[in-house]
Motif scaffolding. Sequence first.
Motif, PDB file in Angstrom:
ATOM      1  N   VAL A  12      40.059  26.543  65.822  1.00 48.45           N
ATOM      2  CA  VAL A  12      40.883  25.370  65.566  1.00 48.45           C
ATOM      3  C   VAL A  12      40.700  24.383  66.706  1.00 48.45           C
ATOM      4  CG1 VAL A  12      42.938  26.363  66.646  1.00 48.45           C
ATOM      5  CG2 VAL A  12      43.201  24.608  64.885  1.00 48.45           C
ATOM      6  N   GLN A  13      40.844  23.115  66.401  1.00 45.91           N
ATOM      7  CA  GLN A  13      40.739  22.101  67.447  1.00 45.91           C
ATOM      8  C   GLN A  13      42.026  22.019  68.245  1.00 45.91           C
ATOM      9  OE1 GLN A  13      39.661  18.414  65.507  1.00 45.91           O
ATOM     10  NE2 GLN A  13      37.482  18.963  65.499  1.00 45.91           N
ATOM     11  N   PRO A  14      41.933  21.555  69.482  1.00 48.18           N
ATOM     12  CA  PRO A  14      43.168  21.355  70.262  1.00 48.18           C
ATOM     13  C   PRO A  14      44.160  20.482  69.506  1.00 48.18           C
ATOM     14  CG  PRO A  14      41.241  21.139  71.665  1.00 48.18           C
ATOM     15  CD  PRO A  14      40.720  21.250  70.257  1.00 48.18           C
ATOM     16  N   SER A  17      46.972  23.946  64.400  1.00 47.98           N
ATOM     17  CA  SER A  17      47.904  25.046  64.158  1.00 47.98           C
ATOM     18  C   SER A  17      47.205  26.214  63.466  1.00 47.98           C
ATOM     19  CB  SER A  17      49.056  24.576  63.254  1.00 47.98           C
ATOM     20  OG  SER A  17      49.805  23.561  63.867  1.00 47.98           O
ATOM     21  N   LEU A  18      47.725  27.388  63.721  1.00 46.93           N
ATOM     22  CA  LEU A  18      47.321  28.599  63.008  1.00 46.93           C
ATOM     23  C   LEU A  18      48.561  29.458  62.813  1.00 46.93           C
ATOM     24  CD1 LEU A  18      44.044  29.794  64.830  1.00 46.93           C
ATOM     25  CD2 LEU A  18      44.201  28.931  62.483  1.00 46.93           C
ATOM     26  N   ARG A  19      48.537  30.272  61.782  1.00 50.85           N
ATOM     27  CA  ARG A  19      49.589  31.252  61.603  1.00 50.85           C
ATOM     28  C   ARG A  19      48.962  32.635  61.529  1.00 50.85           C
ATOM     29  NH1 ARG A  19      53.862  32.130  56.622  1.00 50.85           N
ATOM     30  NH2 ARG A  19      51.958  32.880  55.618  1.00 50.85           N
ATOM     31  N   LEU A  20      49.329  33.460  62.488  1.00 51.37           N
ATOM     32  CA  LEU A  20      48.878  34.852  62.489  1.00 51.37           C
ATOM     33  C   LEU A  20      49.861  35.708  61.706  1.00 51.37           C
ATOM     34  CD1 LEU A  20      47.800  35.339  66.231  1.00 51.37           C
ATOM     35  CD2 LEU A  20      46.387  34.697  64.271  1.00 51.37           C
ATOM     36  N   SER A  21      49.316  36.671  60.984  1.00 48.42           N
ATOM     37  CA  SER A  21      50.127  37.628  60.243  1.00 48.42           C
ATOM     38  C   SER A  21      49.876  39.021  60.793  1.00 48.42           C
ATOM     39  CB  SER A  21      49.780  37.604  58.758  1.00 48.42           C
ATOM     40  OG  SER A  21      50.025  36.343  58.190  1.00 48.42           O
ATOM     41  N   CYS A  22      50.925  39.817  60.799  1.00 49.23           N
ATOM     42  CA  CYS A  22      50.833  41.216  61.208  1.00 49.23           C
ATOM     43  C   CYS A  22      51.436  42.033  60.072  1.00 49.23           C
ATOM     44  CB  CYS A  22      51.592  41.439  62.502  1.00 49.23           C
ATOM     45  SG  CYS A  22      51.688  43.158  63.016  1.00 49.23           S
ATOM     46  N   LYS A  76      57.787  41.472  52.622  1.00 48.41           N
ATOM     47  CA  LYS A  76      56.331  41.627  52.682  1.00 48.41           C
ATOM     48  C   LYS A  76      55.908  42.576  53.781  1.00 48.41           C
ATOM     49  CE  LYS A  76      55.301  37.081  50.726  1.00 48.41           C
ATOM     50  NZ  LYS A  76      54.589  35.787  50.909  1.00 48.41           N
ATOM     51  N   ASN A  77      56.891  43.127  54.509  1.00 51.26           N
ATOM     52  CA  ASN A  77      56.579  44.050  55.597  1.00 51.26           C
ATOM     53  C   ASN A  77      55.591  43.413  56.581  1.00 51.26           C
ATOM     54  OD1 ASN A  77      57.361  46.545  56.675  1.00 51.26           O
ATOM     55  ND2 ASN A  77      55.529  47.568  55.914  1.00 51.26           N
ATOM     56  N   THR A  78      55.872  42.170  56.903  1.00 49.85           N
ATOM     57  CA  THR A  78      54.941  41.369  57.703  1.00 49.85           C
ATOM     58  C   THR A  78      55.714  40.554  58.742  1.00 49.85           C
ATOM     59  OG1 THR A  78      53.395  41.193  55.839  1.00 49.85           O
ATOM     60  CG2 THR A  78      53.169  39.554  57.597  1.00 49.85           C
ATOM     61  N   VAL A  79      55.117  40.411  59.898  1.00 50.27           N
ATOM     62  CA  VAL A  79      55.632  39.530  60.943  1.00 50.27           C
ATOM     63  C   VAL A  79      54.599  38.441  61.185  1.00 50.27           C
ATOM     64  CG1 VAL A  79      56.237  39.378  63.389  1.00 50.27           C
ATOM     65  CG2 VAL A  79      57.085  41.273  62.008  1.00 50.27           C
ATOM     66  N   TYR A  80      55.080  37.228  61.431  1.00 50.88           N
ATOM     67  CA  TYR A  80      54.198  36.085  61.611  1.00 50.88           C
ATOM     68  C   TYR A  80      54.332  35.511  63.014  1.00 50.88           C
ATOM     69  CZ  TYR A  80      54.290  36.270  56.520  1.00 50.88           C
ATOM     70  OH  TYR A  80      54.205  36.690  55.220  1.00 50.88           O
ATOM     71  N   LEU A  81      53.270  34.863  63.452  1.00 50.56           N
ATOM     72  CA  LEU A  81      53.317  34.063  64.667  1.00 50.56           C
ATOM     73  C   LEU A  81      52.746  32.697  64.310  1.00 50.56           C
ATOM     74  CD1 LEU A  81      54.057  34.100  67.706  1.00 50.56           C
ATOM     75  CD2 LEU A  81      51.623  34.513  68.160  1.00 50.56           C
ATOM     76  N   GLN A  82      53.629  31.726  64.164  1.00 52.19           N
ATOM     77  CA  GLN A  82      53.205  30.362  63.900  1.00 52.19           C
ATOM     78  C   GLN A  82      52.867  29.703  65.220  1.00 52.19           C
ATOM     79  OE1 GLN A  82      52.864  28.606  60.883  1.00 52.19           O
ATOM     80  NE2 GLN A  82      51.939  27.039  62.199  1.00 52.19           N
ATOM     81  N   MET A  83      51.661  29.186  65.328  1.00 50.47           N
ATOM     82  CA  MET A  83      51.184  28.611  66.578  1.00 50.47           C
ATOM     83  C   MET A  83      50.837  27.148  66.338  1.00 50.47           C
ATOM     84  SD  MET A  83      48.793  31.744  67.958  1.00 50.47           S
ATOM     85  CE  MET A  83      47.574  31.515  66.662  1.00 50.47           C
ATOM     86  N   ASN A  84      51.585  26.272  66.968  1.00 53.98           N
ATOM     87  CA  ASN A  84      51.373  24.830  66.827  1.00 53.98           C
ATOM     88  C   ASN A  84      50.917  24.229  68.142  1.00 53.98           C
ATOM     89  OD1 ASN A  84      52.345  24.999  64.156  1.00 53.98           O
ATOM     90  ND2 ASN A  84      54.454  24.624  64.818  1.00 53.98           N
ATOM     91  N   ASN A  85      50.362  23.037  68.052  1.00 51.00           N
ATOM     92  CA  ASN A  85      49.895  22.315  69.238  1.00 51.00           C
ATOM     93  C   ASN A  85      49.052  23.231  70.140  1.00 51.00           C
ATOM     94  OD1 ASN A  85      49.567  20.219  71.085  1.00 51.00           O
ATOM     95  ND2 ASN A  85      51.527  20.614  72.096  1.00 51.00           N
ATOM     96  N   LEU A  86      48.095  23.872  69.527  1.00 52.02           N
ATOM     97  CA  LEU A  86      47.277  24.833  70.263  1.00 52.02           C
ATOM     98  C   LEU A  86      46.443  24.155  71.332  1.00 52.02           C
ATOM     99  CD1 LEU A  86      46.362  27.096  67.267  1.00 52.02           C
ATOM    100  CD2 LEU A  86      47.353  27.910  69.401  1.00 52.02           C
ATOM    101  N   LYS A  87      46.249  24.881  72.416  1.00 48.79           N
ATOM    102  CA  LYS A  87      45.506  24.391  73.577  1.00 48.79           C
ATOM    103  C   LYS A  87      44.323  25.309  73.836  1.00 48.79           C
ATOM    104  CE  LYS A  87      49.885  22.886  75.639  1.00 48.79           C
ATOM    105  NZ  LYS A  87      50.769  22.970  76.828  1.00 48.79           N
ATOM    106  N   PRO A  88      43.295  24.818  74.501  1.00 51.21           N
ATOM    107  CA  PRO A  88      42.151  25.684  74.814  1.00 51.21           C
ATOM    108  C   PRO A  88      42.560  26.961  75.558  1.00 51.21           C
ATOM    109  CG  PRO A  88      41.575  23.402  75.185  1.00 51.21           C
ATOM    110  CD  PRO A  88      43.047  23.424  74.875  1.00 51.21           C
ATOM    111  N   GLU A  89      43.597  26.877  76.375  1.00 49.45           N
ATOM    112  CA  GLU A  89      44.028  28.062  77.124  1.00 49.45           C
ATOM    113  C   GLU A  89      44.730  29.097  76.243  1.00 49.45           C
ATOM    114  OE1 GLU A  89      44.641  24.843  77.852  1.00 49.45           O
ATOM    115  OE2 GLU A  89      46.689  24.568  78.643  1.00 49.45           O
ATOM    116  N   ASP A  90      44.962  28.771  74.975  1.00 50.84           N
ATOM    117  CA  ASP A  90      45.483  29.756  74.030  1.00 50.84           C
ATOM    118  C   ASP A  90      44.376  30.635  73.450  1.00 50.84           C
ATOM    119  OD1 ASP A  90      47.685  27.195  72.854  1.00 50.84           O
ATOM    120  OD2 ASP A  90      48.215  28.884  74.150  1.00 50.84           O
TER     121      ASP A  90
END
Length: 127
Positions: A12-14, A17-22, A76-90
């Motif tokens: 993703v570009q700086p 956003s991405l959303r991770l699912s577990c 859904k037996n799932t946990v999410y991590l919504q990640m916004n305004n992502l930076k290169p250090e992420d």
Amino acid sequence: QVHLMESGGGLVQPGGSLRLSCAASGFTLDYYAIGWFRQAPGKEREGVSCISNMDGSTYYADSVKGRFTISRDNAKNTVYLQMNNLKPEDTAVYYCAAMAALWTAAQAMDEVAFDHWGQGAQVTVSS
């Protein structure tokens, strides 16, 4: 068989956003505290966020506070991590982990306390 699987990583570009699912199989996630950790090349693994299995409280590392949001979907037996305004250090491999012991955000997020781990998902933030 207990299994955790992360998905949703990618490039993703700086500022993006991405959303991770577990997703869990073999056990019910809502009985567990769920943490997200990340490990960047050449660095130690660090705790990013965690959600309680007692009161719904959440923890965020200072580096992601205000940008990342952790949430559960018990149906859904799932946990999410919504990640916004992502930076290169992420940029890192992101892991989800489950802790059976009761945990709230008043406690430290100690990775040795987590019982089950996923295989990780790569997140790359680059233009």
